[in-house]
Design an enzyme around this catalytic site. Sequence first.
Site, PDB file in Angstrom:
ATOM      1  N   ARG A   1     -11.352  20.168  -7.754  1.00  0.00           N
ATOM      2  CA  ARG A   1     -11.953  20.221  -6.420  1.00  0.00           C
ATOM      3  C   ARG A   1     -11.259  19.277  -5.444  1.00  0.00           C
ATOM      4  NH1 ARG A   1     -18.272  21.006  -8.133  1.00  0.00           N
ATOM      5  NH2 ARG A   1     -18.192  23.284  -8.011  1.00  0.00           N
TER       6      ARG A   1
ATOM      7  N   LYS B   1     -28.307  37.340 -16.176  1.00  0.00           N
ATOM      8  CA  LYS B   1     -29.526  37.960 -15.676  1.00  0.00           C
ATOM      9  C   LYS B   1     -29.355  38.961 -14.542  1.00  0.00           C
ATOM     10  CE  LYS B   1     -32.711  34.268 -16.810  1.00  0.00           C
ATOM     11  NZ  LYS B   1     -33.531  33.199 -16.238  1.00  0.00           N
TER      12      LYS B   1
ATOM     13  N   GLY C   1     -19.609  30.432 -11.181  1.00  0.00           N
ATOM     14  CA  GLY C   1     -19.290  29.228 -11.944  1.00  0.00           C
ATOM     15  C   GLY C   1     -18.777  29.508 -13.339  1.00  0.00           C
TER      16      GLY C   1
ATOM     17  N   GLY D   1     -22.320  29.391  -6.383  1.00  0.00           N
ATOM     18  CA  GLY D   1     -23.437  29.919  -5.602  1.00  0.00           C
ATOM     19  C   GLY D   1     -22.997  30.478  -4.264  1.00  0.00           C
TER      20      GLY D   1
HETATM   21  P1  ADP Z   1     -21.505  33.230 -13.258  1.00  0.00           P
HETATM   22  O1  ADP Z   1     -21.777  31.733 -13.322  1.00  0.00           O
HETATM   23  O2  ADP Z   1     -20.062  33.546 -13.485  1.00  0.00           O
HETATM   24  O3  ADP Z   1     -22.074  33.856 -12.043  1.00  0.00           O
HETATM   25  P2  ADP Z   1     -23.826  33.779 -14.889  1.00  0.00           P
HETATM   26  O4  ADP Z   1     -24.312  32.400 -14.645  1.00  0.00           O
HETATM   27  O5  ADP Z   1     -24.553  34.903 -14.273  1.00  0.00           O
HETATM   28  O6  ADP Z   1     -22.261  33.878 -14.523  1.00  0.00           O
HETATM   29  O7  ADP Z   1     -23.832  34.078 -16.445  1.00  0.00           O
HETATM   30  C1  ADP Z   1     -23.149  33.297 -17.380  1.00  0.00           C
HETATM   31  C2  ADP Z   1     -23.916  33.191 -18.652  1.00  0.00           C
HETATM   32  O8  ADP Z   1     -24.270  34.470 -19.150  1.00  0.00           O
HETATM   33  C3  ADP Z   1     -23.098  32.531 -19.731  1.00  0.00           C
HETATM   34  O9  ADP Z   1     -23.688  31.296 -20.087  1.00  0.00           O
HETATM   35  C4  ADP Z   1     -23.153  33.521 -20.898  1.00  0.00           C
HETATM   36  O10 ADP Z   1     -23.346  32.907 -22.150  1.00  0.00           O
HETATM   37  C5  ADP Z   1     -24.355  34.368 -20.541  1.00  0.00           C
HETATM   38  N1  ADP Z   1     -24.301  35.653 -21.216  1.00  0.00           N
HETATM   39  C6  ADP Z   1     -23.307  36.560 -21.183  1.00  0.00           C
HETATM   40  N2  ADP Z   1     -23.570  37.590 -22.002  1.00  0.00           N
HETATM   41  C7  ADP Z   1     -24.747  37.322 -22.600  1.00  0.00           C
HETATM   42  C8  ADP Z   1     -25.535  37.986 -23.582  1.00  0.00           C
HETATM   43  N3  ADP Z   1     -25.142  39.143 -24.114  1.00  0.00           N
HETATM   44  N4  ADP Z   1     -26.706  37.425 -23.953  1.00  0.00           N
HETATM   45  C9  ADP Z   1     -27.097  36.249 -23.408  1.00  0.00           C
HETATM   46  N5  ADP Z   1     -26.386  35.572 -22.503  1.00  0.00           N
HETATM   47  C10 ADP Z   1     -25.225  36.087 -22.087  1.00  0.00           C
HETATM   48 MG    MG Z   2     -23.511  30.612 -13.881  1.00  0.00          MG
END
Ligand code: ADP
Ligand code: MG
Length: 395
Positions: free
Chosen positions: A36, A198, A351, A374
């Site tokens: 960063r 989610k 993230g 975010g």
């Molecule tokens: P980003 O930060 O890139 O936006 P998210 O925070 O939405 O991504 O999601 C990341 C998390 O999703 C990771 O910690 C990963 O372990 C979890 N994840 C991915 N696939 C699964 C799964 N099949 N079951 C549970 N958790 C999952």
């Molecule tokens: Mg995340």
Amino acid sequence: MGLRTIRDIDLKGKAILLRADFNVPLKEGVITDDTRIRAVLPTIQFILDQEGTSLILMSHLGRPKGERKPEFSLMPVSERLSELLGRKVAMAPDCIGDEVKRKAEGLGAGEVLLLENLRFHNGETKNDPGFAKNLAELGDFYVNDAFGTAHRAHASTEGVSHYLPSAAGFLIEKEVKFFAPLLEDPAQPFVAVIGGAKVSSKIGVLESLLKQCKTLIIGGGMSYTFLKTKGHSIGNSLCEDEYLETAGSLLDKAAEKGVEILLPVDHVVADEFCESSEALLINSSDIPPGKIGMDIGPKTVELIQSRIAEAKSLIWNGPMGVFEFDPFAKGTIQVAEMVAACQGVTVVGGGDSVAAVNKFNLASKIDHVSTGGGASLEFLEGKALPGIVVLQDQE
Ligand code: ADP
Ligand code: MG
């Protein structure tokens, strides 16, 4: 949408107040990743290269919640920054107050002062006008280059712009340059690869991307809610039952618009949600009772491969599986490699997705790896980011 940048402005002889994102990870007072800090260097260098400028830097670090806590001091950042710039970066005792003001006023041409953590004061996150005004009094011109906090209307990201002329630094300029076209007129075919944990945290992004994308690939933990709403069995996989209906209507909307949706057609599953649980391949969209979906399988990877390869523009957000556990990282690694190999304009935001790209050493092969988790999600949702709105000329 005209973003004012430091390129458009005569900064000569001015004291520049620059909001940066120095919210770096620290372990026992030592910076463990200075990405960063490095990301803002081009803006800092450009400002210091203008004749007679002085620079006052400000940032938050962690969540001290309005209290002065030494473990959240920006002191380690001033030291690292001094090394990177090859010039002294003086540390201010606070971010506002008489002594800080004297120090800022006493800066000569080419001199740099780093203010202490903005979040030692509640006025920062509350966007208190008095606090914002105190910050504004420290400089002649305000520059924001903290994309990671641009989705927050805080004193240093939004409030201060009401008291000083302002412009964006190169980092915010670059983020906007890559994200804005994805919502307006992306090069087609535009492919979106969305995963992560989610549905609830990504539904706004999915809805927004449906407007422009040709293919929407859904993987990761959120894919099971979609599979379930289509009538598939998902065993003990992650599922948000209260989102089944929302997921269903998103699929209907996609069908109406002619957007192709690709969901996993095979899975890597486990008996328990842990790294040591044995990885088992299920060669079907349906997951047997008791099993947990942990990653996409090889058939799914093959299915999405041609779409990613053909994309003229692509956004990837959200891992395809539990990539933190090695046995379940394969799908995410393969998608990261396919994105890296794609000839179109590739953007990665979020993230954990960015962490995955860095973990697999693929960042240099991707056109834009966002510095804001975010903030990049809210941008993709089509929301106006308060820290960017104030830097735009309204036509
Ligand atoms: P980003 O930060 O890139 O936006 P998210 O925070 O939405 O991504 O999601 C990341 C998390 O999703 C990771 O910690 C990963 O372990 C979890 N994840 C991915 N696939 C699964 C799964 N099949 N079951 C549970 N958790 C999952
Ligand atoms: Mg995340």
